[in-house]
Design a protein around this motif. Structure first.
Motif, mmCIF file in Angstrom:
data_model
loop_
_atom_site.group_PDB
_atom_site.id
_atom_site.type_symbol
_atom_site.label_atom_id
_atom_site.label_comp_id
_atom_site.label_asym_id
_atom_site.label_seq_id
_atom_site.Cartn_x
_atom_site.Cartn_y
_atom_site.Cartn_z
ATOM 1 N N ALA A 184 0.818 -1.207 0.000
ATOM 2 C CA ALA A 184 0.000 0.000 0.000
ATOM 3 C C ALA A 184 0.853 1.259 0.000
ATOM 4 O O ALA A 184 0.381 2.330 -0.407
ATOM 5 C CB ALA A 184 -0.927 -0.004 1.206
ATOM 6 N N SER A 185 2.110 1.125 0.438
ATOM 7 C CA SER A 185 3.031 2.266 0.447
ATOM 8 C C SER A 185 3.901 2.316 -0.801
ATOM 9 O O SER A 185 4.894 3.040 -0.843
ATOM 10 C CB SER A 185 3.919 2.203 1.697
ATOM 11 N N GLY A 186 3.550 1.527 -1.804
ATOM 12 C CA GLY A 186 4.205 1.615 -3.098
ATOM 13 C C GLY A 186 5.210 0.537 -3.413
ATOM 14 O O GLY A 186 5.712 0.474 -4.547
ATOM 15 N N ALA A 187 5.554 -0.308 -2.445
ATOM 16 C CA ALA A 187 6.568 -1.340 -2.689
ATOM 17 C C ALA A 187 6.004 -2.499 -3.496
ATOM 18 O O ALA A 187 4.801 -2.778 -3.470
ATOM 19 C CB ALA A 187 7.114 -1.860 -1.362
ATOM 20 N N ARG A 188 6.907 -3.157 -4.188
ATOM 21 C CA ARG A 188 6.593 -4.450 -4.790
ATOM 22 C C ARG A 188 7.131 -5.505 -3.835
ATOM 23 O O ARG A 188 8.313 -5.480 -3.477
ATOM 24 C CB ARG A 188 7.216 -4.547 -6.182
ATOM 25 N N VAL A 189 6.265 -6.407 -3.423
ATOM 26 C CA VAL A 189 6.554 -7.288 -2.295
ATOM 27 C C VAL A 189 6.503 -8.746 -2.705
ATOM 28 O O VAL A 189 5.539 -9.185 -3.347
ATOM 29 C CB VAL A 189 5.540 -7.057 -1.149
ATOM 30 N N LEU A 190 7.551 -9.480 -2.323
ATOM 31 C CA LEU A 190 7.525 -10.931 -2.437
ATOM 32 C C LEU A 190 7.246 -11.490 -1.052
ATOM 33 O O LEU A 190 8.074 -11.389 -0.151
ATOM 34 C CB LEU A 190 8.853 -11.481 -2.965
ATOM 35 N N GLY A 191 6.054 -12.047 -0.892
ATOM 36 C CA GLY A 191 5.674 -12.658 0.375
ATOM 37 C C GLY A 191 6.039 -14.126 0.373
ATOM 38 O O GLY A 191 5.655 -14.860 -0.541
ATOM 39 N N VAL A 192 6.755 -14.553 1.379
ATOM 40 C CA VAL A 192 7.275 -15.915 1.445
ATOM 41 C C VAL A 192 6.673 -16.627 2.656
ATOM 42 O O VAL A 192 6.533 -16.040 3.734
ATOM 43 C CB VAL A 192 8.811 -15.904 1.563
ATOM 44 N N GLY A 193 6.332 -17.879 2.470
ATOM 45 C CA GLY A 193 5.818 -18.697 3.569
ATOM 46 C C GLY A 193 5.671 -20.133 3.113
ATOM 47 O O GLY A 193 5.924 -20.463 1.956
ATOM 48 N N ARG A 194 5.249 -20.984 4.020
ATOM 49 C CA ARG A 194 5.123 -22.400 3.702
ATOM 50 C C ARG A 194 3.741 -22.786 3.202
ATOM 51 O O ARG A 194 3.585 -23.795 2.523
ATOM 52 C CB ARG A 194 5.480 -23.248 4.932
ATOM 53 N N ARG A 195 2.723 -21.991 3.532
ATOM 54 C CA ARG A 195 1.344 -22.373 3.223
ATOM 55 C C ARG A 195 0.836 -21.587 2.017
ATOM 56 O O ARG A 195 0.584 -20.386 2.113
ATOM 57 C CB ARG A 195 0.446 -22.131 4.444
ATOM 58 N N GLN A 196 0.688 -22.272 0.901
ATOM 59 C CA GLN A 196 0.312 -21.610 -0.347
ATOM 60 C C GLN A 196 -1.048 -20.925 -0.235
ATOM 61 O O GLN A 196 -1.218 -19.790 -0.700
ATOM 62 C CB GLN A 196 0.291 -22.628 -1.489
ATOM 63 N N GLU A 197 -2.009 -21.583 0.383
ATOM 64 C CA GLU A 197 -3.350 -21.006 0.476
ATOM 65 C C GLU A 197 -3.330 -19.703 1.278
ATOM 66 O O GLU A 197 -3.970 -18.715 0.901
ATOM 67 C CB GLU A 197 -4.306 -22.006 1.127
ATOM 68 N N ALA A 198 -2.577 -19.698 2.378
ATOM 69 C CA ALA A 198 -2.477 -18.482 3.190
ATOM 70 C C ALA A 198 -1.773 -17.374 2.417
ATOM 71 O O ALA A 198 -2.170 -16.196 2.490
ATOM 72 C CB ALA A 198 -1.735 -18.786 4.484
ATOM 73 N N LEU A 199 -0.737 -17.727 1.670
ATOM 74 C CA LEU A 199 -0.032 -16.733 0.864
ATOM 75 C C LEU A 199 -0.936 -16.140 -0.203
ATOM 76 O O LEU A 199 -0.888 -14.932 -0.483
ATOM 77 C CB LEU A 199 1.191 -17.369 0.207
ATOM 78 N N GLU A 200 -1.774 -16.964 -0.798
ATOM 79 C CA GLU A 200 -2.685 -16.460 -1.820
ATOM 80 C C GLU A 200 -3.679 -15.464 -1.236
ATOM 81 O O GLU A 200 -4.063 -14.481 -1.892
ATOM 82 C CB GLU A 200 -3.410 -17.630 -2.482
ATOM 83 N N GLU A 201 -4.075 -15.682 0.012
ATOM 84 C CA GLU A 201 -4.945 -14.706 0.685
ATOM 85 C C GLU A 201 -4.221 -13.371 0.845
ATOM 86 O O GLU A 201 -4.812 -12.302 0.626
ATOM 87 C CB GLU A 201 -5.371 -15.235 2.055
ATOM 88 N N THR A 202 -2.942 -13.432 1.210
ATOM 89 C CA THR A 202 -2.155 -12.200 1.322
ATOM 90 C C THR A 202 -2.062 -11.504 -0.032
ATOM 91 O O THR A 202 -2.230 -10.283 -0.124
ATOM 92 C CB THR A 202 -0.741 -12.528 1.848
ATOM 93 N N ALA A 203 -1.802 -12.268 -1.084
ATOM 94 C CA ALA A 203 -1.652 -11.689 -2.419
ATOM 95 C C ALA A 203 -2.934 -11.015 -2.891
ATOM 96 O O ALA A 203 -2.893 -9.994 -3.597
ATOM 97 C CB ALA A 203 -1.222 -12.768 -3.409
ATOM 98 N N ARG A 204 -4.071 -11.551 -2.492
ATOM 99 C CA ARG A 204 -5.343 -10.958 -2.906
ATOM 100 C C ARG A 204 -5.584 -9.592 -2.277
ATOM 101 O O ARG A 204 -6.411 -8.813 -2.745
ATOM 102 C CB ARG A 204 -6.504 -11.908 -2.563
ATOM 103 N N ALA A 205 -4.844 -9.293 -1.221
ATOM 104 C CA ALA A 205 -5.044 -8.020 -0.518
ATOM 105 C C ALA A 205 -4.497 -6.829 -1.287
ATOM 106 O O ALA A 205 -4.922 -5.696 -1.050
ATOM 107 C CB ALA A 205 -4.404 -8.083 0.867
ATOM 108 N N HIS A 206 -3.533 -7.063 -2.205
ATOM 109 C CA HIS A 206 -2.970 -5.937 -2.963
ATOM 110 C C HIS A 206 -2.271 -6.467 -4.215
ATOM 111 O O HIS A 206 -1.565 -7.468 -4.167
ATOM 112 C CB HIS A 206 -1.968 -5.156 -2.110
#
Length: 254
Positions: A33-55
Motif C-alpha cells: 500500500a506504500s508503493g513497494a513491490r513485495v515478495l511474500g514468502v511462507g510455507r502455506r500456499q493457500e495463506a499466501l494467496e490470501e495475502t496476495a489478494r489483498a494488494h
C-alpha cells in the motif's frame, strides 16, 4: 488508497518472510500500500494467496526458509521479477515453551534453524543487492529477546541471538550504506502459540495472563507491528541503524 506523500516505498522491492498470516501478512500489505513491490514468502500456499489478494503489488513464493538453497532461491525470485532488492524483512519465526526439565535437542535445533540460521542465510543472499540499493534489513525479534521467559528460555535465547546479529550486522554494514534494525513485538494477536502446539485452553490462559500484565491493557495487533516495521525501514531514515524497537504496550516496564 494512500496519498502520494504516503507512497514512500514506491519503486522499492521487499521480501517479507512469514507473509501468510499475522505480522508478516500485515507488513506485506502495508508495504504494498506504500508503493513497494513485495515478495511474500511462507510455507502455506493457500495463506499466501490470501495475502496476495489483498494488494496487486504482492507476489508470493511458497518456500520453507530452512530448506537447502532456499535463501538463494527466494532472493533470486525477487530480483529476477523486479530487477532489484531494497528491503528484507526477516519475520518468519517459531516459538516453543520448553522448561529446562523437558529439554529436547530437536526443539532447540528447530528454534535456532528458523529464528537464527535462516534469517542469517537470507541476509547473506540479499546483501549484494542491498549494497547496490543502499537497502535495509529488519529482523523481527520479541520482547523476550531481551527479557527472561521462564519455561521458554531457548525461544528467548534464539531471539536474543537475532538481536545481537542485528547490532553486529548494523556495525559491519553501516560503512556500505546498508541499515539493519529490529522490531521486538510483545504478545500479539497471532497464531504463534497455536503453531507451537498449545491447545485452545492453554492459549486462552496465556493470553489472559499476558493481557493483565500489559500496561496498555491489550495485546498488540499485527498492524501495530507492521506500522513500525515500515517506519524503521523508511528509506528517509538513513541515520537509523542497529536499533531494537520494542512494541509491547509497556510490558517490558512491568
Amino acid at each position: 488508497m494512500p496519498s502520494s506523500t504516503a507512497l514512500r516505498f514506491t519503486d522499492h522491492v521487499a521480501i517479507v518472510t512469514g507473509a501468510g498470516s499475522g505480522i508478516g501478512q500485515a507488513t506485506a500489505v502495508a508495504l504494498a500500500a506504500s508503493g513497494a513491490r513485495v515478495l511474500g514468502v511462507g510455507r502455506r500456499q493457500e495463506a499466501l494467496e490470501e495475502t496476495a489478494r489483498a494488494h496487486s503489488n504482492i507476489a508470493v513464493l511458497s518456500s520453507d526458509i530452512c530448506a537447502e538453497g532456499a535463501a538463494d532461491r527466494i532472493v533470486t525470485a525477487a530480483v529476477d521479477r523486479w530487477g532489484r532488492l531494497d528491503l528484507l524483512v526477516n519475520n518468519a519465526g517459531v516459538a516453543a515453551l520448553m522448561p529446562l526439565a523437558e529439554t529436547d535437542r530437536a526443539v532447540i535445533t528447530d528454534l535456532f534453524d528458523v529464528n537464527v540460521t535462516a534469517p542469517s542465510l537470507l541476509a547473506h543472499a540479499a546483501l549484494p543487492h542491498l549494497r547496490k540499493s543502499s537497502g535495509s534489513i529488519v529482523n523481527v525479534s520479541s520482547t523476550y529477546g531481551h527479557r527472561p521467559l521462564a519455561g521458554g528460555a531457548h525461544y528467548a535465547a534464539s531471539k536474543s541471538a537475532l538481536e545481537q546479529l542485528t547490532r553486529s550486522w548494523a556495525l559491519e554494514l553501516a560503512p556500505e550504506g546498508v541499515r539493519v534494525n529490529a522490531i521486538a513485538p510483545g504478545p500479539t494477536e497471532t497464531d504463534v502459540l497455536a503453531a507451537a502446539g498449545l491447545d485452545e485452553d492453554a492459549v486462552t490462559e496465556i493470553r489472559t495472563n499476558e493481557r493483565e500484565r500489559i500496561p496498555t491493557g491489550r495485546l498488540g495487533h499485527p498492524r501495530d507491528v507492521a506500522d513500525w516495521i515500515l517506519r524503521i525501514a523508511d528509506p528517509q531514515g538513513s541515520h537509523v541503524t542497529g536499533q531494537i524497537l520494542t512494541i509491547d504496550g509497556g510490558l517490558e516496564l512491568s
